[in-house]
Design an enzyme around this catalytic site. Structure first.
Site, PDB file in Angstrom:
ATOM      1  N   GLU A  88       1.001  -1.245   0.553  1.00  0.00           N
ATOM      2  CA  GLU A  88      -0.074   0.266   0.055  1.00  0.00           C
ATOM      3  C   GLU A  88       0.541   1.105  -0.035  1.00  0.00           C
ATOM      4  O   GLU A  88       1.080   1.834   1.241  1.00  0.00           O
ATOM      5  CB  GLU A  88      -0.749   0.495   1.039  1.00  0.00           C
ATOM      6  CG  GLU A  88      -1.680  -1.383   0.743  1.00  0.00           C
ATOM      7  CD  GLU A  88      -3.286  -0.754   2.018  1.00  0.00           C
ATOM      8  OE1 GLU A  88      -3.101  -0.100   2.716  1.00  0.00           O
ATOM      9  OE2 GLU A  88      -3.865  -1.902   2.125  1.00  0.00           O
ATOM     10  N   GLU A 118      -5.594  -8.176   0.508  1.00  0.00           N
ATOM     11  CA  GLU A 118      -5.967  -8.546   1.771  1.00  0.00           C
ATOM     12  C   GLU A 118      -7.437  -7.831   1.969  1.00  0.00           C
ATOM     13  O   GLU A 118      -8.156  -7.115   0.372  1.00  0.00           O
ATOM     14  CB  GLU A 118      -5.800  -7.142   2.866  1.00  0.00           C
ATOM     15  CG  GLU A 118      -4.180  -7.593   3.300  1.00  0.00           C
ATOM     16  CD  GLU A 118      -4.101  -6.498   4.166  1.00  0.00           C
ATOM     17  OE1 GLU A 118      -4.609  -5.097   4.482  1.00  0.00           O
ATOM     18  OE2 GLU A 118      -2.557  -5.793   3.897  1.00  0.00           O
TER      19      GLU A 118
HETATM   20  C1  GI1 Z   1      -8.821   0.635   3.470  1.00  0.00           C
HETATM   21  O1  GI1 Z   1      -8.378  -0.228   4.009  1.00  0.00           O
HETATM   22  C2  GI1 Z   1      -6.692  -0.272   3.602  1.00  0.00           C
HETATM   23  O2  GI1 Z   1      -6.500  -1.166   2.531  1.00  0.00           O
HETATM   24  C3  GI1 Z   1      -6.019  -1.231   5.252  1.00  0.00           C
HETATM   25  C4  GI1 Z   1      -6.625  -1.999   5.285  1.00  0.00           C
HETATM   26  N1  GI1 Z   1      -5.901  -2.658   6.553  1.00  0.00           N
HETATM   27  C5  GI1 Z   1      -4.955  -2.605   5.355  1.00  0.00           C
HETATM   28  N2  GI1 Z   1      -4.402  -1.310   4.420  1.00  0.00           N
HETATM   29  C6  GI1 Z   1      -3.145  -3.097   5.794  1.00  0.00           C
HETATM   30  O3  GI1 Z   1      -2.528  -3.468   5.049  1.00  0.00           O
HETATM   31  C7  GI1 Z   1      -3.431  -3.648   7.176  1.00  0.00           C
HETATM   32  O4  GI1 Z   1      -2.539  -3.449   7.891  1.00  0.00           O
HETATM   33  C8  GI1 Z   1      -4.655  -3.111   8.014  1.00  0.00           C
HETATM   34  O5  GI1 Z   1      -4.278  -4.250   9.288  1.00  0.00           O
HETATM   35  C9  GI1 Z   1      -6.207  -3.596   7.701  1.00  0.00           C
HETATM   36  C10 GI1 Z   1      -7.205  -3.403   8.463  1.00  0.00           C
HETATM   37  O6  GI1 Z   1      -7.332  -2.197   8.530  1.00  0.00           O
END
Ligand code: GI1
Length: 444
Positions: A166, A351
């Site tokens: 991300e 994810e």
């Molecule tokens: C809009 O959500 C994001 O794409 C996102 C959500 N999340 C994430 N990115 C991260 O990659 C994780 O480390 C977070 O724990 C997980 C849950 O919040």
């Protein structure tokens, strides 16, 4: 069985975590501080002053956790490697840090679980931040040295590599909105960070090819679908801008070798000239990858603010404990767009999952909302595959409850419940349901 949706033979079902969120052992075996150790210890940055000092103690309990993954039928495990374990100080390699990941990967192989390694999931060594962090172009060289070390030490036993998790969160969330470490609020710095993270991705893909390894390498982007609140031209333009920031700012360089022109115009006006983009940078960033990781959780709806810029509209429909709208059809829309506009490469959902206020009652955790969330999103993914989409795997976020960044331990995303006081793991009903989905390679 009627209504059963079967996935292709060989579809990869797994779960995901990240180092700072699960490992703990923050000072063990030579690990140095990361920007998240610093951020979490800064009063007011993380709810309840929670830190990743202990987290789920995965550093010590990974044998138990991997056994549980096996019992639950999981075929793959996406984890991240903590850079501060590998290079705790400038110029000092820490073999003990690598040894942990060798133990973890070996244990996964012993249980027939495919290791998928994310090289960077936000825990930048503090010593690099002290030199300016990702805003300093030197960070690119540090990252390539780190990645090459991992390829040398783990390249033969890790078949799937993800350079970054991300870039949008690493840049805009952390350096413009200030919600994540290092908590800066500077658009120009965020744009420099985004560029250097993308450049480090391209350099690392190049390094992986030169290492002659037999696995595959890609990147994980958090992507969404942005809907306008109305057909008003101002709202439509606001949605276009939001899509430009959230999606196209990263997809275009990786797959087209250029930043989106409409956004370059806006950002140049707001943040000055892109003099941090050097002549051959975009050619490096666009180096071909083997797959794209997609993190999808929700869509967004925006309207135009006074200045014409996007403003979020609160969700009208059901939401998770994060306040994120449950919108599985937008997963189908997103995947379809990626295939139509960007790439036919293999996609993995790296994810997808939901936080709900889980409770232990008589030793059990019933989480029907999470089951419904996952079922509907699996069905959306299945529809994409049925139409010819090249989706090859799905990683539920998360294997177990863990440190949810600025929300601390207040949000539970896990298929497995963690009692942080005792470190007891309790598979939730959703974990048992997911086990059956994997066994059937499909949903009913
Ligand atoms: C809009 O959500 C994001 O794409 C996102 C959500 N999340 C994430 N990115 C991260 O990659 C994780 O480390 C977070 O724990 C997980 C849950 O919040």
């Amino acid at each position: 069985m009627n209504g059963e949706l079967r996935f292709p033979e060989g579809f990869l079902w797994g779960t995901a975590t990240a180092a700072y969120q699960v490992e703990g052992a923050a000072q063990e075996d030579g690990r140095g501080p990361s920007i998240w150790d610093t951020f979490a210890k800064t009063p007011g940055k993380v709810l309840n002053g929670d830190t990743g000092d202990v987290a789920c103690d995965h550093y010590h309990r990974y044998p138990e956790d991997v056994r549980l993954m096996k019992e639950l039928g999981m075929q793959a495990y996406r984890f991240s490697i903590a850079w501060p374990r590998i290079f705790p100080e400038k110029g000092r390699y820490n073999p003990k840090g690598t040894d942990f990941y060798k133990r973890l990967v070996d244990t996964l192989h012993q249980h027939g679980i495919l290791p998928v390694a994310t090289i960077y999931h936000w825990d930048l060594p503090q010593w690099i931040q002290d030199e300016g962090g990702w805003a300093n172009r030197r960070s690119v060289d540090y990252f390539v040295e780190y990645a090459n070390t991992l390829f040398r030490e783990l390249g033969d036993v890790v078949p799937l590599w993800i350079t970054h998790n991300e870039p949008w969160c690493v840049s805009f969330l952390s350096h413009w909105l200030g919600q994540h470490a290092p908590g800066h609020r500077d658009l120009r710095e965020a744009l420099q960070v985004a560029h250097h993270v993308l450049l480090s991705h391209g350099r690392t893909v190049q390094a992986y090819r030169e290492a002659g390894l037999s696995g595959r390498i890609g990147i994980t982007l958090n992507l969404t679908v942005v809907d306008a609140a109305s057909e008003d031209p101002a709202d439509l333009r606001a949605a276009q801008i939001s899509d430009g920031n959230a999606n196209r700012w990263f997809l275009d360089p990786i797959f087209r070798g250029s930043y989106p022109a409409d956004m370059v115009e806006i950002y140049t006006e707001q943040a000055g000239p892109f003099d941090f983009v050097h002549a051959d940078d975009l050619d490096i960033i666009r180096r071909p990858i083997d797959f794209l990781g997609v993190n999808y959780y929700t869509r967004s709806v925006v309207r135009a603010g006074e200045d014409g810029m996007p403003k979020p509209v609160p969700p009208a429909g059901p939401v998770t404990d994060m306040g994120w709208e449950v919108h599985p059809e937008s997963l189908y829309r997103l995947l379809t767009r990626l295939r139509r506009e960007y790439t036919g490469l293999p996609l993995y959902i790296t994810e997808n999952g939901a936080a709900y206020p889980d409770r232990v009652v008589d030793g059990r955790v019933d989480d029907p909302e999470r089951i419904a969330y996952l079922r509907d999103h699996f069905a959306a993914a299945h529809r994409f595959i049925q139409e010819g989409g090249n989706l090859q795997g799905y990683f539920v976020w998360s294997f177990m409850d863990n440190f949810e960044w600025a929300f601390g331990y207040s949000k539970r995303f896990g298929l497995v419940y963690v009692d942080y006081a005792t470190q007891t793991r309790i598979p939730k009903a959703s974990a048992l349901w997911y086990r059956d989905v994997i066994a059937a390679n499909g949903i009913r």
